[in-house]
Design a protein around this motif. Structure first.
Motif, PDB file in Angstrom:
ATOM      1  N   LYS A   1     -58.013  15.226 -57.500  1.00  0.00           N
ATOM      2  CA  LYS A   1     -56.758  15.511 -57.968  1.00  0.00           C
ATOM      3  C   LYS A   1     -56.033  16.683 -57.540  1.00  0.00           C
ATOM      4  N   ARG A   2     -56.644  17.587 -57.365  1.00  0.00           N
ATOM      5  CA  ARG A   2     -56.282  19.047 -56.959  1.00  0.00           C
ATOM      6  C   ARG A   2     -56.673  19.591 -55.528  1.00  0.00           C
TER       7      ARG A   2
ATOM      8  N   GLN B   1     -57.144  12.560 -48.669  1.00  0.00           N
ATOM      9  CA  GLN B   1     -56.781  13.616 -49.352  1.00  0.00           C
ATOM     10  C   GLN B   1     -57.677  14.749 -49.006  1.00  0.00           C
TER      11      GLN B   1
ATOM     12  N   PRO C   1     -59.404   5.721 -54.451  1.00  0.00           N
ATOM     13  CA  PRO C   1     -57.918   6.279 -54.358  1.00  0.00           C
ATOM     14  C   PRO C   1     -58.009   7.690 -54.160  1.00  0.00           C
TER      15      PRO C   1
ATOM     16  N   ARG D   1     -59.812   5.575 -69.123  1.00  0.00           N
ATOM     17  CA  ARG D   1     -59.428   6.898 -68.582  1.00  0.00           C
ATOM     18  C   ARG D   1     -60.685   7.772 -68.573  1.00  0.00           C
TER      19      ARG D   1
ATOM     20  N   SER E   1     -56.342   9.561 -55.873  1.00  0.00           N
ATOM     21  CA  SER E   1     -56.106  10.258 -57.244  1.00  0.00           C
ATOM     22  C   SER E   1     -57.510  10.777 -58.002  1.00  0.00           C
TER      23      SER E   1
ATOM     24  N   ARG F   1     -61.210   2.264 -62.022  1.00  0.00           N
ATOM     25  CA  ARG F   1     -59.640   2.297 -61.964  1.00  0.00           C
ATOM     26  C   ARG F   1     -59.187   1.923 -60.517  1.00  0.00           C
TER      27      ARG F   1
ATOM     28  N   ASP G   1     -49.309  11.222 -46.572  1.00  0.00           N
ATOM     29  CA  ASP G   1     -49.236  10.803 -47.862  1.00  0.00           C
ATOM     30  C   ASP G   1     -50.593  10.092 -47.985  1.00  0.00           C
TER      31      ASP G   1
ATOM     32  N   LYS H   1     -53.332   8.229 -49.121  1.00  0.00           N
ATOM     33  CA  LYS H   1     -53.691   7.005 -50.131  1.00  0.00           C
ATOM     34  C   LYS H   1     -55.149   7.097 -50.738  1.00  0.00           C
TER      35      LYS H   1
END
Length: 372
Positions: A172-173, A137, A167, A349, A169, A318, A130, A132
Motif C-alpha cells: 500500500k505505501r 509497485q 495486485p 477485508r 494494493s 481479494r 501506473d 498494477k
C-alpha cells in the motif's frame, strides 16, 4: 430487554457486546466455535516457559485514534512496545521497514537522507507509470535489487504465487524511509497488554447482561432463531450463506513450535526473505513482554499455505475472482434487516485490531441510536 446474538468472541464481537450491555437494554448471547475467547488475538501462557504466547501469531496494538486507545486501556494496562522487525537475506541481517540504515548496509554506502533519496530514485523503474501489480509497485519505488532482496521471496512464500500475479494494493505505501527510524509502525500509540489480549477481551465480556458459550458453531442463514431481535455476525461471509456463490480465497498460516534455554534470536520477529527458506518468519514471544524475565524461551517458525475448509482463514486474497464472488454475497447481505456483518471475515477485508475496534464502536453506537 431485547435479545441479541453475537457470533464470534474476538474484538469485533466483544466490543459490540460490551457497548450494548452497558446500556442495560439488551440481553446478549456471545457464541464462538473455538474453545477460547479472543479469536486470532488469543493469548495464553505457555505452561513450560511461562511466556505469554500469541497463539495465532504476533499482534502489536497500534493506532493514532485516541478514542480507540483510551477505550482499550480502560480494560487493562498496555505497556509501551515498539516493533522492530529484522530481515535475513543471503546470510545478512537487515532492518525493516527499509530505512537509511538498510540502504547504506545493503549498498555499502554512508548516504545522508538526500543522497539516499536520489540513489533510490535512480534505482526505481521510471518506465512504470501506473503500477498494477505488486511487483511493479515495488520495482517502481525501490528498484529491482531491493525488491528481490526484501519483497520477492517473502511475498511469494506468503501468498503462494509470483508477486506479478498480485495486485499493487497489497503493497500500500512507499516501502522505504530516508532516516534511521526502524519503528515498524507510524502510529502515535503502540503497545501490548500487560496480561495479554484475552484478558482484555474477557474484561469486555465480563458483564451480567452477557452470556458466553464456547465450542458452539453457528450455521449461518439456516441457524436463524426467532428468539433474537438482532444478530451481529463476525464469521466468514461466504460460510453464512453456505458458500452458494463459491468460496472466497484466503491464505492461512501454521506454526512449528520450538523451545530452548535462554534467548533464541534476540528479537520478537525476524523475516526470512530468501525463497529457499520454507518459512516466512520466526517469532520469539518472550520479546513481546520485555518487562518480564524468562530463563527459557519458546519460538515459532511461521509457514503460509492456501486455506482449505478445515483451516483458519488469515489473509483475504481479494483477487478479481474473489471480488466478483464477494459482490454476490454483499447483495445477499443488503437484503437482511436483522443481521449485521462486521469484522475481518464478515466483510472480507484485512483489518488491524484498531480498525476492527473503531468500526465495532461505531457500529454499536449507530445501532443503539437507531433503537432509541
Amino acid at each position: 430487554m431485547k435479545k441479541i446474538l453475537i457470533v464470534g468472541a474476538g474484538f469485533s464481537g466483544a466490543v459490540i457486546a460490551n457497548t450494548l450491555a452497558k446500556t442495560g437494554k439488551y440481553s446478549i448471547d456471545v457464541i464462538d466455535e473455538r474453545n477460547h475467547i479472543g479469536g486470532n488475538c488469543h493469548t495464553e501462557r505457555d505452561p513450560e516457559t511461562n511466556v505469554m504466547v500469541h497463539q495465532y501469531g504476533p499482534h502489536i496494538f497500534h493506532t493514532s485514534n485516541e478514542k480507540v486507545w483510551q477505550y482499550v486501556n480502560s480494560f487493562g494496562v498496555f505497556r509501551p512496545f515498539v516493533n522492530r522487525v529484522k530481515s535475513i537475506y543471503m546470510g545478512q541481517v537487515y532492518s525493516l521497514p527499509i530505512n537509511l540504515h538498510t540502504i547504506n548496509q545493503f549498498y555499502g554506502k554512508a548516504f545522508g537522507p538526500e543522497e539516499a533519496k536520489n540513489w533510490i530514485k535512480s534505482k526505481g523503474d521510471s518506465s512504470i507509470d501506473d503500477p498494477k501489480t505488486f511487483e511493479d509497485q515495488a520495482k517502481k519505488f525501490v528498484g529491482e535489487e531491493l525488491y528481490k532482496a526484501f519483497f520477492y521471496g517473502y511475498t511469494k512464500k506468503q501468498w503462494g504465487t509470483e508477486p506479478r500475479n498480485l495486485p499493487a494494493s497489497i503493497l500500500k505505501r512507499l516501502p522505504v524511509r530516508f532516516n534511521y527510524d526502524d519503528n515498524y509502525y507510524n502510529d502515535i500509540y503502540q503497545g501490548i497488554p500487560e496480561e495479554g489480549y484475552s484478558a482484555i477481551i474477557q474484561k469486555m465480556l465480563d458483564h451480567p447482561n452477557i452470556k458466553i458459550q464456547l465450542e458452539k458453531r453457528f450455521l449461518g442463514e439456516s441457524d436463524q432463531s426467532s428468539e433474537y431481535d438482532h444478530i451481529f455476525y463476525t464469521g466468514p461471509i461466504d460460510a453464512y450463506f453456505s458458500f452458494r456463490h463459491g468460496r472466497l480465497g484466503y491464505r492461512t498460516v501454521y506454526f512449528k513450535e520450538h523451545r530452548t534455554e535462554g534467548d533464541f534470536q534476540g528479537n520478537p520477529v525476524i523475516n526470512y526473505a530468501d525463497e529457499k527458506v520454507p518459512y516466512t518468519r520466526v517469532h520469539e514471544h518472550k520479546h513481546f513482554t520485555p518487562w518480564e524475565s524468562h530463563p527459557k524461551t519458546i519460538y515459532f517458525e511461521e509457514y503460509s499455505k492456501e486455506t482449505d475448509e478445515n483451516d483458519i482463514p488469515y489473509y483475504p486474497k481479494r483477487l478479481d475472482e474473489d471480488m466478483k464472488i464477494l459482490k454476490a454475497y454483499e447483495l445477499e447481505v443488503s437484503r437482511l434487516s436483522n443481521v449485521t456483518f462486521l469484522g475481518r471475515l464478515a466483510t472480507y477485508r484485512y483489518l488491524d485490531m484498531h480498525h476492527i475496534i473503531e468500526e465495532a464502536l461505531d457500529c454499536a453506537e449507530k445501532f443503539i441510536n437507531k433503537q432509541s
